[in-house]
Design a protein around this motif. Structure first.
Motif, PDB file in Angstrom:
ATOM      1  N   GLY A 130      -0.106 -10.106 -21.151  1.00 48.84           N
ATOM      2  CA  GLY A 130       1.389 -10.779 -20.405  1.00 48.84           C
ATOM      3  C   GLY A 130       0.671 -11.045 -19.050  1.00 48.84           C
ATOM      4  N   GLU A 131       0.192 -10.195 -18.370  1.00 47.06           N
ATOM      5  CA  GLU A 131      -0.257 -10.395 -17.008  1.00 47.06           C
ATOM      6  C   GLU A 131      -1.059 -11.847 -16.967  1.00 47.06           C
ATOM      7  N   MET A 132      -2.294 -11.668 -17.902  1.00 47.53           N
ATOM      8  CA  MET A 132      -2.904 -12.844 -17.923  1.00 47.53           C
ATOM      9  C   MET A 132      -2.298 -14.101 -18.330  1.00 47.53           C
ATOM     10  N   GLU A 133      -1.336 -13.953 -18.999  1.00 49.01           N
ATOM     11  CA  GLU A 133      -0.730 -15.435 -19.544  1.00 49.01           C
ATOM     12  C   GLU A 133       0.001 -16.048 -18.144  1.00 49.01           C
ATOM     13  N   GLU A 134       0.763 -15.042 -17.193  1.00 51.90           N
ATOM     14  CA  GLU A 134       1.422 -15.434 -16.370  1.00 51.90           C
ATOM     15  C   GLU A 134       0.280 -16.277 -15.272  1.00 51.90           C
ATOM     16  N   GLU A 135      -0.912 -15.599 -15.126  1.00 52.13           N
ATOM     17  CA  GLU A 135      -1.916 -16.214 -14.155  1.00 52.13           C
ATOM     18  C   GLU A 135      -2.494 -17.510 -14.963  1.00 52.13           C
ATOM     19  N   LEU A 136      -2.643 -17.471 -16.056  1.00 50.57           N
ATOM     20  CA  LEU A 136      -2.980 -18.557 -16.957  1.00 50.57           C
ATOM     21  C   LEU A 136      -1.906 -19.871 -16.705  1.00 50.57           C
ATOM     22  N   ASP A 137      -0.745 -19.632 -16.809  1.00 50.79           N
ATOM     23  CA  ASP A 137       0.437 -20.622 -16.444  1.00 50.79           C
ATOM     24  C   ASP A 137       0.136 -21.143 -15.073  1.00 50.79           C
ATOM     25  N   GLU A 138      -0.127 -20.390 -14.157  1.00 55.11           N
ATOM     26  CA  GLU A 138      -0.179 -20.911 -12.939  1.00 55.11           C
ATOM     27  C   GLU A 138      -1.576 -21.683 -12.790  1.00 55.11           C
ATOM     28  N   LYS A 139      -2.657 -21.262 -13.217  1.00 58.20           N
ATOM     29  CA  LYS A 139      -4.076 -21.924 -13.292  1.00 58.20           C
ATOM     30  C   LYS A 139      -3.972 -23.195 -14.062  1.00 58.20           C
ATOM     31  N   MET A 140      -3.290 -23.374 -15.211  1.00 60.61           N
ATOM     32  CA  MET A 140      -2.823 -24.545 -15.919  1.00 60.61           C
ATOM     33  C   MET A 140      -2.321 -25.544 -15.139  1.00 60.61           C
ATOM     34  N   ALA A 141      -1.229 -25.277 -14.546  1.00 61.57           N
ATOM     35  CA  ALA A 141      -0.348 -26.072 -13.703  1.00 61.57           C
ATOM     36  C   ALA A 141      -1.086 -26.638 -12.666  1.00 61.57           C
ATOM     37  N   GLU A 142      -1.941 -25.742 -11.969  1.00 67.42           N
ATOM     38  CA  GLU A 142      -2.717 -26.269 -10.849  1.00 67.42           C
ATOM     39  C   GLU A 142      -3.684 -27.246 -11.341  1.00 67.42           C
ATOM     40  N   ALA A 143      -4.549 -26.943 -12.265  1.00 65.69           N
ATOM     41  CA  ALA A 143      -5.440 -27.939 -12.844  1.00 65.69           C
ATOM     42  C   ALA A 143      -4.817 -29.019 -13.334  1.00 65.69           C
ATOM     43  N   ILE A 144      -3.639 -29.142 -13.875  1.00 62.35           N
ATOM     44  CA  ILE A 144      -3.112 -30.530 -14.507  1.00 62.35           C
ATOM     45  C   ILE A 144      -2.742 -31.100 -13.242  1.00 62.35           C
ATOM     46  N   GLU A 145      -2.113 -30.665 -12.180  1.00 65.35           N
ATOM     47  CA  GLU A 145      -1.763 -31.421 -11.088  1.00 65.35           C
ATOM     48  C   GLU A 145      -2.842 -31.903 -10.083  1.00 65.35           C
ATOM     49  N   ALA A 146      -4.134 -31.003 -10.086  1.00 66.37           N
ATOM     50  CA  ALA A 146      -5.260 -31.461  -9.437  1.00 66.37           C
ATOM     51  C   ALA A 146      -5.835 -32.702 -10.152  1.00 66.37           C
ATOM     52  N   GLU A 147      -5.857 -32.699 -11.454  1.00 67.11           N
ATOM     53  CA  GLU A 147      -6.369 -33.726 -12.080  1.00 67.11           C
ATOM     54  C   GLU A 147      -5.284 -35.169 -11.990  1.00 67.11           C
ATOM     55  N   GLY A 148      -4.317 -34.964 -11.208  1.00 66.97           N
ATOM     56  CA  GLY A 148      -3.473 -36.224 -10.619  1.00 66.97           C
ATOM     57  C   GLY A 148      -2.146 -36.400 -11.681  1.00 66.97           C
ATOM     58  N   MET A 149      -1.913 -35.539 -12.538  1.00 65.11           N
ATOM     59  CA  MET A 149      -0.839 -35.824 -13.293  1.00 65.11           C
ATOM     60  C   MET A 149       0.374 -34.669 -12.913  1.00 65.11           C
ATOM     61  N   ASP A 150       1.726 -35.179 -12.811  1.00 68.39           N
ATOM     62  CA  ASP A 150       2.768 -34.536 -12.630  1.00 68.39           C
ATOM     63  C   ASP A 150       2.997 -33.355 -13.880  1.00 68.39           C
ATOM     64  N   MET A 151       3.328 -32.201 -13.695  1.00 68.49           N
ATOM     65  CA  MET A 151       3.429 -31.200 -14.784  1.00 68.49           C
ATOM     66  C   MET A 151       4.650 -31.647 -15.908  1.00 68.49           C
ATOM     67  N   GLU A 152       5.627 -31.975 -15.137  1.00 67.70           N
ATOM     68  CA  GLU A 152       6.687 -32.689 -16.078  1.00 67.70           C
ATOM     69  C   GLU A 152       6.511 -33.748 -17.005  1.00 67.70           C
ATOM     70  N   ARG A 153       5.577 -34.578 -16.439  1.00 69.40           N
ATOM     71  CA  ARG A 153       5.294 -35.901 -17.116  1.00 69.40           C
ATOM     72  C   ARG A 153       4.271 -35.336 -18.277  1.00 69.40           C
ATOM     73  N   PHE A 154       3.423 -34.571 -17.861  1.00 69.80           N
ATOM     74  CA  PHE A 154       2.208 -34.043 -18.885  1.00 69.80           C
ATOM     75  C   PHE A 154       3.022 -33.537 -20.046  1.00 69.80           C
ATOM     76  N   MET A 155       4.031 -32.627 -19.869  1.00 66.99           N
ATOM     77  CA  MET A 155       4.930 -31.968 -21.019  1.00 66.99           C
ATOM     78  C   MET A 155       5.445 -32.990 -21.881  1.00 66.99           C
ATOM     79  N   GLU A 156       6.130 -33.876 -21.037  1.00 67.40           N
ATOM     80  CA  GLU A 156       6.824 -34.968 -21.684  1.00 67.40           C
ATOM     81  C   GLU A 156       5.830 -35.741 -22.897  1.00 67.40           C
TER      82      GLU A 156
END
Length: 193
Positions: A130-156
């Protein structure tokens, strides 16, 4: 729970790619919690059936594929770490999955054919995961946004991809073209590989 939602992305892209390397990685993911992921995918599909069509340019779809690939790599690394956590607790992945599936489906622990010791190991591993998943959520969001895509649009776009066959075909074609281009570049420059 971005992690669980993004696991659907990784599975969908693995299936679309039809590449043996990605298939092997997909099998590793599937070993972790196949029934739980299938249940989540079905639940998300049911919720998303009424979603409207999404307009996506080829350029944006290419960006989505690139971002998804990065997200998939992060997730697979994390899943390997999670398997290690389960094994470090002295529990095999199959037993962990049996308990996880039963709890996900609302079964009581008494209905399971596992020891009290295994249940304790499961709880301990689940806390750490569970702790790892929280860290993963943050890491994924950062990576997606670092690649130039908004997280909301990515999910859409991910939601649209799960529903729209034409969009799935466009992604599949892009992935095949990308793979072909990579193979051609490797053939032309074998020392750069």
């Amino acid at each position: 729970m971005t992690f669980k939602y993004l696991s659907v992305i990784a599975l969908a892209l693995s299936m679309l790619a039809c590449q043996s390397e990605q298939s092997e990685q997909g099998e590793a993911m599937t070993e972790q919690a196949p029934q739980e992921q299938q249940g989540e995918m079905q639940g998300q599909f049911d919720q998303q059936q009424a979603a409207p069509q999404v307009e996506v340019t080829d350029e944006e779809l290419e960006e989505f594929v690139d971002v998804s690939t990065v997200a998939q790599e992060i997730q697979m690394e994390a899943q390997t770490d999670m398997v290690t956590v389960v094994e470090d607790e002295g529990l095999d992945v199959e037993t962990y999955n049996v308990i996880a599936e039963a709890r996900y489906n609302g079964q009581s622990d008494e209905e399971l054919d596992v020891s009290a010791d295994d249940l304790e190991k499961f709880d301990s591993a689940s806390d750490r995961i569970g702790e790892m998943e929280e860290e993963l959520d943050e890491k994924m969001a950062e990576a997606i946004e670092a690649e130039g895509m908004d997280m909301e649009r990515f999910m859409e776009l991910n939601m649209a991809l799960q529903q729209d066959q034409e969009l799935q075909q466009r992604v599949q074609q892009m992935m095949m073209d990308s793979q072909t281009n990579q193979q051609q570049q490797q053939q032309m420059n074998p020392e750069g590989s």
